[in-house]
Design an enzyme around this catalytic site. Structure first.
Site, PDB file in Angstrom:
ATOM      1  N   LEU A  50       0.817  -1.209   0.000  1.00 51.51           N
ATOM      2  CA  LEU A  50       0.000   0.000   0.000  1.00 51.51           C
ATOM      3  C   LEU A  50       0.853   1.263   0.000  1.00 51.51           C
ATOM      4  O   LEU A  50       0.469   2.282  -0.591  1.00 51.51           O
ATOM      5  CB  LEU A  50      -0.956  -0.012   1.189  1.00 51.51           C
ATOM      6  CG  LEU A  50      -2.191  -0.888   0.952  1.00 51.51           C
ATOM      7  CD1 LEU A  50      -2.851  -1.268   2.262  1.00 51.51           C
ATOM      8  CD2 LEU A  50      -3.177  -0.173   0.045  1.00 51.51           C
ATOM      9  N   LYS A  51       2.020   1.219   0.644  1.00 49.77           N
ATOM     10  CA  LYS A  51       2.901   2.393   0.616  1.00 49.77           C
ATOM     11  C   LYS A  51       3.366   2.672  -0.806  1.00 49.77           C
ATOM     12  O   LYS A  51       3.423   3.831  -1.244  1.00 49.77           O
ATOM     13  CB  LYS A  51       4.112   2.166   1.528  1.00 49.77           C
ATOM     14  CG  LYS A  51       5.180   3.277   1.461  1.00 49.77           C
ATOM     15  CD  LYS A  51       4.631   4.625   1.917  1.00 49.77           C
ATOM     16  CE  LYS A  51       5.660   5.744   1.767  1.00 49.77           C
ATOM     17  NZ  LYS A  51       6.817   5.601   2.663  1.00 49.77           N
ATOM     18  N   LEU A  52       3.690   1.628  -1.562  1.00 43.86           N
ATOM     19  CA  LEU A  52       4.125   1.843  -2.941  1.00 43.86           C
ATOM     20  C   LEU A  52       2.971   2.336  -3.806  1.00 43.86           C
ATOM     21  O   LEU A  52       3.171   3.195  -4.679  1.00 43.86           O
ATOM     22  CB  LEU A  52       4.725   0.563  -3.508  1.00 43.86           C
ATOM     23  CG  LEU A  52       6.036   0.109  -2.856  1.00 43.86           C
ATOM     24  CD1 LEU A  52       6.530  -1.190  -3.469  1.00 43.86           C
ATOM     25  CD2 LEU A  52       7.121   1.189  -2.977  1.00 43.86           C
TER      26      LEU A  52
END
Length: 293
Positions: free
Chosen positions: A171-173
């Site tokens: 999700l961070k990417l």
């Protein structure tokens, strides 16, 4: 709990200071040339360690806040790294931006050594790290997260459990692809506006009052209007790394990367042709310079 941290850079320094000052935890940090000045950490009771093994021996929780997967893999998997040195029951909290597949491999090494692992990347800036108001996207077992919540609470405003291990980094990417993609597009538009003599404040106001209103505009507007880059102290080289991680993750999933490939190409030119310490807001100038050249 005794806390260790590896990576006392722009983000890690704020985390470390809040673990000490707000959380009241004992803290050991890795002495490293890439650290921000650590005198304040020492004054608050933090102890510098020369090796990863020393951090592991002293810590119940180890926070990683380094550049990316190669650095995490070196810290965890080296012969004298975390997996070889940690105490039974130690929880590793990886706040770096890393590849999900690498995260799963590192977690397996830590688990085989008797510890546990969470991926917990951040979605805010160095300013929020110093204020103790970071947001974390945490992947891993709910009970593992519950065990470290008191430590995380010392430097966060929101901790969101987003799913199983690896989903934090995934999700961070996805988040950084959207965020950096927006800012890259906006910087290119701002450069074109400047090249054609559009008043920068008018440009910002038109976007803010229409479909261009966004966090990207809020972060780039100080540079567009007055060349103040410090609203977002995030290196272009790190933005490129995150976009290329997104592309790697997408390739592994068989997903389309047409737009991401274009963002990567634009950032690559900026990294190759600009200063090594350029922040993302300076893309507005770097894109214009390349066009004029």
């Amino acid at each position: 709990m005794n806390v260790g941290i590896i990576g006392v850079g722009l983000m890690g320094h704020g985390i470390a200071r809040n673990v000490l000052s707000r959380g009241g935890f004992a803290l050991h940090f890795l002495d490293h040339p890439g650290n921000q000045p650590t005198d304040d950490l020492v004054d608050l009771g933090g102890r510098a360690c020369a090796t990863v093994a020393e951090i592991a021996a002293a810590s119940d929780v180890v926070i990683l806040c380094v550049t990316g997967s190669p650095q995490v893999e070196a810290i965890v998997g080296a012969p004298d790294g975390l997996a070889a040195s940690l105490r039974k029951g130690t929880i590793v909290v990886d706040c770096s931006t890393a590849l999900p597949d690498s995260t799963l491999r590192m977690a397996e090494m830590v688990r085989k050594a008797g510890g546990d692992y969470l991926d917990a990347p951040m979605t805010r800036t160095a300013k929020h790290a110093h204020e103790g108001t970071l947001n974390l996207l945490v992947g891993g077992a709910a009970e593992t997260l519950d065990a470290v919540r008191p430590v995380l609470a010392s430097f966060t405003e929101q901790v969101e459990h987003v799913g199983p291990l690896g989903h934090g980094h995934r999700l961070k990417l996805l988040h950084n692809y959207v965020s950096v993609g927006f800012m890259t597009l906006l910087a290119e538009a701002a450069a074109q506006a400047a090249d054609t003599g559009v008043d920068p404040q008018v440009f910002v106001d038109v976007l803010a009052n229409g479909g261009g209103a966004s966090a990207a505009l809020d972060r780039l507007a100080p540079f567009i209007v007055s060349q103040d880059r410090d609203a977002l102290p995030f290196f272009v080289s790190n933005a490129l790394k995150d976009i290329d991680y997104y592309r790697d993750m997408s390739d592994a999933a068989g997903a389309q990367t047409t737009v991401a490939d274009g963002v990567s190409a634009a950032l690559s030119e900026a990294v190759d042709g600009g200063p090594a310490d350029a922040y993302v807001p300076e893309l507005v100038r770097l894109f214009r310079t390349r066009k004029d050249g």
